[in-house]
Design a protein around this motif. Structure first.
Motif: not given
Length: 157
Positions: A93-110
């Protein structure tokens, strides 16, 4: 007869080198590296979110990935994506923390490099309750994010 001995000596040396070659590839596998995204697909605005993947090869967890970097961007704005380095925690398992400050659709690519293979799975993350009219489908080339990675820093892979 001496000529025959001299001609056979290089063959013997090559044969000896070839037999040692089998152990040099120990740990290499013909099985693909798989990356399963375990990040939630829906999160709230301004809450801390754990970006997470599990990396495996066959039935084995990968504890020695060379790199796992999360690229995160809001729909329609990949040019302003953020690269977030992940840390290995346990059991592949590989992890990182983040915070999304605005509503919306986001994409995450690993962007995952492990055992000489590169895998780049992508997932949508809905933050809050975004206006459907604000969502831009992601038609970006998945290799675009590689431009943001510092190739000097990651050239050893």
């Amino acid at each position: 007869m001496k000529k025959l001995a001299w001609l056979s000596l290089p063959m013997l040396l090559l044969a000896a080198c070839g037999s040692n070659d089998d152990s040099a590839g120990a740990g290499d596998s013909t099985e693909i590296v798989e990356v399963e995204i375990t990040t939630p697909q829906e999160v709230e605005v301004a809450e801390e979110v754990t970006l997470s993947v599990t990396v495996t090869q066959g039935s084995e967890t990968v504890e020695d990935a060379d790199e796992v970097v999360y690229e995160v961007w809001q729909s329609g704005d990949r040019d302003n994506s953020e690269m977030i380095e992940a840390e290995h925690t346990e059991d592949g398992i590989y992890e990182a923390e983040t915070v999304f400050e605005e509503e919306g659709l986001y994409y995450m690519q690993a962007h995952t490099t492990a055992r000489r293979l590169h895998v780049m799975p992508k997932q949508e993350i809905t933050v809050g309750d975004p206006d459907p009219a604000s969502i831009v489908p992601d038609d970006s080339d998945d290799s675009e994010g590689m431009d943001k990675m510092d190739m000097d820093e990651h050239s050893g892979h």
